[in-house]
Design an enzyme around this catalytic site. Sequence first.
Site, PDB file in Angstrom:
ATOM      1  N   GLY A 245       0.841  -1.189   0.000  1.00 19.63           N
ATOM      2  CA  GLY A 245       0.000   0.000   0.000  1.00 19.63           C
ATOM      3  C   GLY A 245       0.870   1.230   0.000  1.00 19.63           C
ATOM      4  O   GLY A 245       2.060   1.161   0.315  1.00 19.63           O
TER       5      GLY A 245
ATOM      6  N   GLN B 135       2.663  10.177   1.714  1.00 21.56           N
ATOM      7  CA  GLN B 135       3.980   9.545   1.821  1.00 21.56           C
ATOM      8  C   GLN B 135       4.912   9.947   0.682  1.00 21.56           C
ATOM      9  O   GLN B 135       6.125   9.795   0.809  1.00 21.56           O
ATOM     10  CB  GLN B 135       3.845   8.018   1.840  1.00 21.56           C
ATOM     11  CG  GLN B 135       3.177   7.484   3.121  1.00 21.56           C
ATOM     12  CD  GLN B 135       3.074   5.990   3.119  1.00 21.56           C
ATOM     13  OE1 GLN B 135       2.129   5.427   2.558  1.00 21.56           O
ATOM     14  NE2 GLN B 135       4.023   5.321   3.714  1.00 21.56           N
TER      15      GLN B 135
ATOM     16  N   CYS C 241       5.737   0.183   7.953  1.00 19.70           N
ATOM     17  CA  CYS C 241       5.355   1.370   7.182  1.00 19.70           C
ATOM     18  C   CYS C 241       6.546   1.813   6.341  1.00 19.70           C
ATOM     19  O   CYS C 241       7.684   1.840   6.831  1.00 19.70           O
ATOM     20  CB  CYS C 241       4.948   2.497   8.121  1.00 19.70           C
ATOM     21  SG  CYS C 241       4.406   3.998   7.275  1.00 19.70           S
ATOM     22  N   LEU C 242       6.282   2.137   5.085  1.00 16.73           N
ATOM     23  CA  LEU C 242       7.373   2.555   4.211  1.00 16.73           C
ATOM     24  C   LEU C 242       7.972   3.886   4.649  1.00 16.73           C
ATOM     25  O   LEU C 242       9.069   4.239   4.243  1.00 16.73           O
ATOM     26  CB  LEU C 242       6.879   2.631   2.760  1.00 16.73           C
ATOM     27  CG  LEU C 242       6.439   1.288   2.175  1.00 16.73           C
ATOM     28  CD1 LEU C 242       5.855   1.484   0.779  1.00 16.73           C
ATOM     29  CD2 LEU C 242       7.569   0.278   2.163  1.00 16.73           C
TER      30      LEU C 242
ATOM     31  N   HIS D 214      -4.716   1.153   7.406  1.00  9.29           N
ATOM     32  CA  HIS D 214      -3.400   1.779   7.576  1.00  9.29           C
ATOM     33  C   HIS D 214      -3.249   2.978   6.633  1.00  9.29           C
ATOM     34  O   HIS D 214      -2.783   4.045   7.027  1.00  9.29           O
ATOM     35  CB  HIS D 214      -2.313   0.734   7.295  1.00  9.29           C
ATOM     36  CG  HIS D 214      -0.911   1.236   7.366  1.00  9.29           C
ATOM     37  ND1 HIS D 214      -0.022   0.901   8.363  1.00  9.29           N
ATOM     38  CD2 HIS D 214      -0.209   2.061   6.540  1.00  9.29           C
ATOM     39  CE1 HIS D 214       1.143   1.504   8.162  1.00  9.29           C
ATOM     40  NE2 HIS D 214       1.057   2.224   7.060  1.00  9.29           N
ATOM     41  N   GLU D 215      -3.710   2.797   5.376  1.00  8.90           N
ATOM     42  CA  GLU D 215      -3.580   3.880   4.396  1.00  8.90           C
ATOM     43  C   GLU D 215      -4.529   5.027   4.693  1.00  8.90           C
ATOM     44  O   GLU D 215      -4.174   6.198   4.551  1.00  8.90           O
ATOM     45  CB  GLU D 215      -3.830   3.346   2.975  1.00  8.90           C
ATOM     46  CG  GLU D 215      -2.905   2.226   2.522  1.00  8.90           C
ATOM     47  CD  GLU D 215      -1.431   2.489   2.756  1.00  8.90           C
ATOM     48  OE1 GLU D 215      -0.699   1.503   2.920  1.00  8.90           O
ATOM     49  OE2 GLU D 215      -1.020   3.667   2.791  1.00  8.90           O
TER      50      GLU D 215
ATOM     51  N   HIS E   2      -3.130   7.282   7.123  1.00  9.59           N
ATOM     52  CA  HIS E   2      -2.159   8.231   6.534  1.00  9.59           C
ATOM     53  C   HIS E   2      -2.868   9.489   6.037  1.00  9.59           C
ATOM     54  O   HIS E   2      -2.353  10.594   6.161  1.00  9.59           O
ATOM     55  CB  HIS E   2      -1.407   7.579   5.361  1.00  9.59           C
ATOM     56  CG  HIS E   2      -0.182   6.804   5.751  1.00  9.59           C
ATOM     57  ND1 HIS E   2       0.893   7.354   6.413  1.00  9.59           N
ATOM     58  CD2 HIS E   2       0.148   5.505   5.557  1.00  9.59           C
ATOM     59  CE1 HIS E   2       1.840   6.422   6.612  1.00  9.59           C
ATOM     60  NE2 HIS E   2       1.404   5.296   6.098  1.00  9.59           N
TER      61      HIS E   2
END
Length: 173
Positions: free
Chosen positions: A46, A51, A95-96, A137-138, A141
């Site tokens: 994702g 991000q 998480c990226l 999760h997204e 963000h």
Amino acid sequence: MSIRPILIHPDPRLKKLCEPVSAVTSDIGKLAEDMLETMYDAPGVGLAAPQVGVLKRIFVMDCVKEDDAEKRPMVLINPEIIASSEETNTYEEGCLSIPEQYAEVTRPKLVTMRWMGLDGKTHEDEFDALWATCAQHELDHLNGKLFIDHLGAIKRQMITRKMVKYKREKARA
Ligand code: K2U
Ligand code: ZN
């Protein structure tokens, strides 16, 4: 298509409330394309627009993990959760934007979401398993929330200190 740099926590842009997308323009299409390429390259399942420094309500995901299975890229614009299960699921999240840090987060096991697609139409679907975890999760963000915000203060501060050190060392390299 291009791979865009991913912001690393702590970064004020990752804590902002993102703006709704007013129209599906060619710029939004290009952003979605770049986000998918950036996600696959990371690799991740994702990626949310903040991000890559764009504070708009759009995220992409593809939770098909088998390498030989057909990819299922999804682009969700102005996504919202319209229903969620009482039953929960606990998943060790990463998480990226917080590389190499993982912690257990408990979230509703099933979520039904409504969003606008790149086709400009409204879509609704129910997500479970990794898809449900990833979508929540997204969506966090887009509201300026990171998975570490679901942890206790001590663990959150420890991860944040590690990321400050990581960014300092990366800047020196
Ligand atoms: O938003 C992101 O940083 C992308 C995450 C999404 C994600 C986090 C936790 C659980 C599910 C999805 C990245 O995909 S983190 C890398 C990853 C890869 C496979 C499975 C889980 C996490
Ligand atoms: Zn993340």
